[in-house]
Motif scaffolding. Structure first.
Motif, PDB file in Angstrom:
ATOM      1  N   UNK A 214       0.779  -1.224   0.000  1.00 27.82           N
ATOM      2  CA  UNK A 214       0.000   0.000   0.000  1.00 27.82           C
ATOM      3  C   UNK A 214       0.811   1.276   0.000  1.00 27.82           C
ATOM      4  N   UNK A 215       2.140   1.162   0.060  1.00 26.07           N
ATOM      5  CA  UNK A 215       2.933   2.407   0.071  1.00 26.07           C
ATOM      6  C   UNK A 215       4.185   2.338  -0.797  1.00 26.07           C
ATOM      7  N   UNK A 216       4.116   1.560  -1.884  1.00 19.86           N
ATOM      8  CA  UNK A 216       5.109   1.654  -2.934  1.00 19.86           C
ATOM      9  C   UNK A 216       6.316   0.763  -2.858  1.00 19.86           C
ATOM     10  N   UNK A 217       6.369  -0.147  -1.913  1.00 16.33           N
ATOM     11  CA  UNK A 217       7.570  -0.965  -1.716  1.00 16.33           C
ATOM     12  C   UNK A 217       7.521  -2.266  -2.508  1.00 16.33           C
ATOM     13  N   UNK A 218       6.380  -2.962  -2.515  1.00 16.92           N
ATOM     14  CA  UNK A 218       6.332  -4.317  -3.072  1.00 16.92           C
ATOM     15  C   UNK A 218       6.228  -4.350  -4.590  1.00 16.92           C
ATOM     16  N   UNK A 219       5.813  -3.252  -5.212  1.00 13.94           N
ATOM     17  CA  UNK A 219       5.676  -3.147  -6.671  1.00 13.94           C
ATOM     18  C   UNK A 219       4.624  -4.103  -7.241  1.00 13.94           C
ATOM     19  N   UNK A 220       3.686  -4.510  -6.412  1.00 13.87           N
ATOM     20  CA  UNK A 220       2.667  -5.444  -6.868  1.00 13.87           C
ATOM     21  C   UNK A 220       1.511  -4.804  -7.614  1.00 13.87           C
ATOM     22  N   UNK A 221       1.440  -3.480  -7.613  1.00 15.35           N
ATOM     23  CA  UNK A 221       0.268  -2.816  -8.197  1.00 15.35           C
ATOM     24  C   UNK A 221       0.633  -1.896  -9.357  1.00 15.35           C
ATOM     25  N   UNK A 222       1.757  -2.164 -10.010  1.00 18.80           N
ATOM     26  CA  UNK A 222       2.199  -1.258 -11.060  1.00 18.80           C
ATOM     27  C   UNK A 222       1.303  -1.339 -12.297  1.00 18.80           C
ATOM     28  N   UNK A 228       5.791   4.191 -21.757  1.00 16.75           N
ATOM     29  CA  UNK A 228       6.560   2.964 -21.609  1.00 16.75           C
ATOM     30  C   UNK A 228       7.077   2.699 -20.212  1.00 16.75           C
ATOM     31  N   UNK A 229       7.039   3.672 -19.326  1.00 19.11           N
ATOM     32  CA  UNK A 229       7.475   3.453 -17.957  1.00 19.11           C
ATOM     33  C   UNK A 229       6.322   2.911 -17.113  1.00 19.11           C
ATOM     34  N   UNK A 230       6.588   2.710 -15.832  1.00 21.75           N
ATOM     35  CA  UNK A 230       5.575   2.140 -14.949  1.00 21.75           C
ATOM     36  C   UNK A 230       5.381   3.018 -13.719  1.00 21.75           C
ATOM     37  N   UNK A 231       4.148   3.013 -13.203  1.00 26.31           N
ATOM     38  CA  UNK A 231       3.835   3.744 -11.977  1.00 26.31           C
ATOM     39  C   UNK A 231       3.093   2.817 -11.022  1.00 26.31           C
ATOM     40  N   UNK A 232       3.208   3.128  -9.728  1.00 25.85           N
ATOM     41  CA  UNK A 232       2.536   2.341  -8.694  1.00 25.85           C
ATOM     42  C   UNK A 232       1.178   2.960  -8.385  1.00 25.85           C
ATOM     43  N   UNK A 233       0.134   2.141  -8.454  1.00 22.60           N
ATOM     44  CA  UNK A 233      -1.215   2.628  -8.164  1.00 22.60           C
ATOM     45  C   UNK A 233      -1.281   3.161  -6.734  1.00 22.60           C
ATOM     46  N   UNK A 234      -0.636   2.478  -5.804  1.00 24.77           N
ATOM     47  CA  UNK A 234      -0.740   2.848  -4.397  1.00 24.77           C
ATOM     48  C   UNK A 234       0.014   4.129  -4.066  1.00 24.77           C
ATOM     49  N   UNK A 235       1.051   4.457  -4.820  1.00 24.22           N
ATOM     50  CA  UNK A 235       1.919   5.573  -4.433  1.00 24.22           C
ATOM     51  C   UNK A 235       1.763   6.769  -5.360  1.00 24.22           C
ATOM     52  N   UNK A 236       2.046   6.592  -6.655  1.00 22.28           N
ATOM     53  CA  UNK A 236       1.830   7.690  -7.605  1.00 22.28           C
ATOM     54  C   UNK A 236       0.341   7.928  -7.836  1.00 22.28           C
ATOM     55  N   UNK A 237      -0.478   6.930  -7.573  1.00 21.93           N
ATOM     56  CA  UNK A 237      -1.922   7.029  -7.710  1.00 21.93           C
ATOM     57  C   UNK A 237      -2.584   7.166  -6.357  1.00 21.93           C
TER      58      UNK A 237
END
Length: 247
Positions: A214-222, A228-237
């Motif tokens: 829920x705060x950007x560490x596990x990278x499970x929600x990218x 072409x890059x990736x963002x985390x739903x929990x952190x950037x979103x």
């Protein structure tokens, strides 16, 4: 953001798979529209991970969460009784809604409406005009209508089978609104993808994703960006401009 022990004030069935959870969380920073909480739904290690839930409303000292029972985690949450406590981490999420503009159309699909309701109240408190379109497959998927009535918002209901409100998909509401309206949406991925194909509107999507931390560490929600890059739903979103991400 930090962990809180929150007391369960209510946890009741609304309709279909929909439940309403009311919590008292003394000392928690006031959540903003678009933010979410990570709840530990069991006292045991089954399930091990927490579950993410949108903050749907704030009423005095009560925090409201609407959720659907789909898997083991939400089933266990539905069994929690009044007076018990839950461990809650949050509020989380840095990418929030853009509240510029004077007219805002909120489009919610099923329980996804809970990701927009706090926004509706914030916009109204700022003197903005708000209209809510709420859709589901059948009338059983529109259990949050009572909240809309209580709060006195302008709204229209959509069901795909015509069992309540207007027959059709909720995104069809855009035919009735011009591009001067800012659009905010939360709901099933198919609904959000349909909105991405519509041109001429400023559209913001509140994304739902499986999360472990829920705060950007596990990278499970990218999710992938269009560059072409990736963002985390929990952190950037969890809220993104519809033109920014690929769903």
């Amino acid at each position: 953001m930090k962990d809180h022990t929150c007391r369960v004030l209510k946890n009741r069935h609304i309709s279909g798979r929909l439940y309403l959870l009311e919590l008292s969380c003394p000392g928690m920073e006031t959540p903003k529209a678009g933010q979410f909480l990570m709840l530990k739904v069991s006292k045991s290690l089954d399930p091990m991970g927490r579950r993410a839930f949108a903050v749907a409303d704030l009423r005095e000292d009560r925090l409201l969460i609407f959720y659907d029972v789909y898997g083991r985690g939400t089933y266990l949450l539905s069994q929690v009784r009044e007076g018990e406590s839950l461990e809650v981490f949050g509020p989380l999420g840095k990418g929030l809604f853009n509240k510029d503009g004077e007219k805002h159309l909120l489009i919610g699909g099923g329980v996804g409406l809970a990701g927009l309701t706090l926004l509706a109240k914030e916009l109204r408190s700022e003197g903005k005009r708000v209209f809510i379109a709420y859709g589901g497959r059948t009338k059983e998927h529109l259990g949050m209508e009572e909240w809309l009535k209580e709060e006195g918002f302008e709204y229209e209901l959509f069901t795909e089978d015509g069992s309540l409100g207007r027959k059709g998909k909720v995104v069809e509401v855009l035919k009735d609104f011009d591009s001067s309206w800012i659009v905010h949406a939360c709901g099933p991925k198919a609904m959000l993808k349909a909105l991405q194909r519509i041109e001429g509107y400023r559209i913001y999507l509140s994304l739902e994703s499986r999360m472990a931390c829920g705060w950007g560490v596990c990278l499970g929600c990218v999710v992938k960006e269009r560059n072409g890059s990736y963002v985390r739903v929990c952190y950037e979103g969890p809220v993104f401009d519809a033109n920014r991400v690929e769903l």
